[in-house]
Design an enzyme around this catalytic site. Structure first.
Site, PDB file in Angstrom:
ATOM      1  CG  HIS A 157      -1.736  -1.480   1.345  1.00  0.00           C
ATOM      2  ND1 HIS A 157      -2.670  -1.379   0.882  1.00  0.00           N
ATOM      3  CD2 HIS A 157      -1.333  -2.492   1.520  1.00  0.00           C
ATOM      4  CE1 HIS A 157      -3.815  -2.733   1.225  1.00  0.00           C
ATOM      5  NE2 HIS A 157      -2.519  -3.251   2.112  1.00  0.00           N
ATOM      6  CB  SER A 278      12.733  23.236 -15.129  1.00  0.00           C
ATOM      7  OG  SER A 278      12.014  24.400 -15.135  1.00  0.00           O
ATOM      8  CE  LYS A 284      11.330  20.683 -11.235  1.00  0.00           C
ATOM      9  NZ  LYS A 284      10.216  19.323 -10.820  1.00  0.00           N
ATOM     10  CD  GLU A 291       8.825  12.056 -14.825  1.00  0.00           C
ATOM     11  OE1 GLU A 291       7.710  13.171 -14.923  1.00  0.00           O
ATOM     12  OE2 GLU A 291       9.858  13.281 -15.621  1.00  0.00           O
TER      13      GLU A 291
END
Ligand code: ARG
Length: 462
Positions: A157, A278, A284, A291
């Site tokens: 979980h 970024s 970043k 992804e």
């Protein structure tokens, strides 16, 4: 607009719109290798059977080899208005060698021709993908091997559950990829039958020999029933399903890599090669690569559903709907090949931050189950009671702001006097991890055993 060589009873030239809808050359041109390979085998068989002359065969054979070179060198561009790759090559062959070229299509139809070309493509790529999977398994094993003692909070979980080691976690993904590998191989075996010689749907009155073509093309034997063969796209569906399942596994691993890269975890650091910046936030470092692997899974699933939907409800045998079989498969194969290569590189080059993993193991009382198990095994307390005693111990730890592994014997006995000295050492996270010595469990010894077994298996597949 051209008069089609495969349209004997169509008197008018086809409209531009029809051609746009109908022509598959813009995408099926990638099958030129398979088409030429298939035609060479077919022509060889025709000449062996005395259906075409040796002289014609030689012209066809040489012509096809030349066309192959013309395509490879970019001289023959495959951008004409031919309907598909099969027609484009036949037209070019006839331009080159005249009447002999027109004899190539004897005892064959585009229906068995496309079934052959497409199947050859799927078979070849199943093997390439399977090999890339082996490579990924080896890389996961390599990372696992270095981390058989690296503690990691095992989760259910997405909540801390029990301590495991990072190698064990990597071996879980290696096991998934093993199943994926086996799926590609079993599909390869199941579909390793030659479609050529089935003609349009019912076979042919010519005295062909399908064994000859089958052997030359590397199939096990010819397919059983021609009607089925020209309308079968199960092999295409299988590779799509196999890719989807494999990408689903890759997507789950990617998801964990993304989470583990977050500041809250910092369990791993992806190499700068596999992260991007970024455009506005100079600080970043984004995990775009995992992804994208996660995102590409959606696209390959779409391809699977498309073909399943195209095929449902088609009457026997060939229907033009089936021309919609190819683009999705080409796309999924391309996606799979690229994704597997990228994943392999990314896993190989990521940095494992073992201190952060071990620190995280001090959150969440990971060894609580060990206390309950000890009370059952060594003190003879029924499990449900032991479970509640342990719950109370966890509450004491929480009140003190400590992890269960940091409690003293006094702390433990304040909850239940029956708890004895022996348990204290077992509550240590590493001890807890190593206590799970059952087959397939997380202990370092069992993880090592899994690594050895899988390494032997990889070697047996090479
Ligand atoms: N381009 C067609 C396809 O991809 C080839 C088969 C055409 N057969 C036919 N009878 N029209 O499916």
């Amino acid at each position: 607009m051209s008069k089609k060589i495969a349209s004997a009873r169509i008197t008018e030239t086809s409209s531009q719109l029809l051609q746009e809808l109908n022509n598959s050359l813009p995408f099926d041109k990638v099958l030129y290798r398979e088409d030429i390979e298939g035609s060479r085998a077919h022509a060889f068989m025709l000449s062996e059977q005395g259906i075409i002359s040796k002289d014609d065969y030689e012209k066809i054979e040489n012509g096809l080899v030349e066309i192959y070179e013309e395509i490879e060198s970019g001289k023959f561009k495959l951008d004409g208005d031919d309907e598909d790759i099969h027609m484009a090559i036949e037209v070019r062959l006839t331009e080159k060698i005249g009447d002999a070229g027109k004899r190539l299509h004897t005892a064959r139809s585009r229906n068995d021709q496309v079934a052959l070309d497409f199947r050859l493509f799927v078979q070849k790529n199943s093997q390439v993908i399977a090999n890339l999977l082996l490579q990924n398994i080896e890389t996961l094993i390599k990372v696992a091997n270095k981390n058989i003692t690296t503690l990691l909070p095992g989760m259910t979980h997405l909540q801390h559950a029990q301590p495991i080691n990072f190698g064990y976690h990597m071996m879980a993904y290696a096991s998934m990829f093993k199943r994926d590998y086996e799926r590609f191989i079993s599909s390869y075996e199941r579909n390793n039958y030659s479609p050529i010689g089935c003609a349009a749907l019912a076979g042919t009155p010519h005295t062909i020999n399908r064994q000859t073509t089958s052997e030359r093309l590397g199939f096990k034997e010819p397919t059983l029933n021609c009607l089925d063969t020209v309308s079968d796209r199960d092999f295409g569906l299988e590779i799509l399903f196999n890719i989807s399942t494999m990408m689903m596994h890759m997507s789950r691993l990617s998801e964990e890599l993304i989470l583990w890269s977050a500041s809250e975890f910092r369990f791993i650091t992806l190499s700068d090669k596999h992260a991007t910046g970024s455009s506005i936030m100079p600080q970043k470092k984004n995990p775009d690569i995992p992804e994208l692997l996660r995102g590409k899974t959606g696209r390959v699933n779409g391809n699977l559903i498309s073909l399943l939907t195209v095929m449902k409800g088609l009457p026997l045998a060939y229907n033009k709907d089936m021309q919609e079989d190819k683009e999705g498969v080409f796309d999924s194969v391309k996606t799979a090949l690229l994704s597997l290569q990228v994943l392999n590189e990314m896993i190989d080059e990521m940095q494992v931050n073992s201190e952060n993993m071990e620190k995280a193991c001090m959150i969440g009382h990971l060894s609580a189950t060990d206390l309950a198990d000890y009370l059952v095994k060594n003190v003879g307390i029924p499990f449900r009671d032991a479970y509640h005693i342990t719950g109370n111990v966890v509450n004491v730890a929480e009140t003190k702001g400590l992890d269960i592994s940091e409690l003293t014997l006094d702390d433990l006995q304040s909850v239940d006097a029956r708890i004895d000295e022996g348990v204290v050492a077992l509550l240590d996270n590493r001890a807890s991890m190593n206590a799970r010595q059952s087959e397939g469990g997380t202990s370092t010894i069992r993880t090592q055993e899994q690594i050895e077994k899988l390494t032997l298996w990889v070697a047996s597949q090479r």
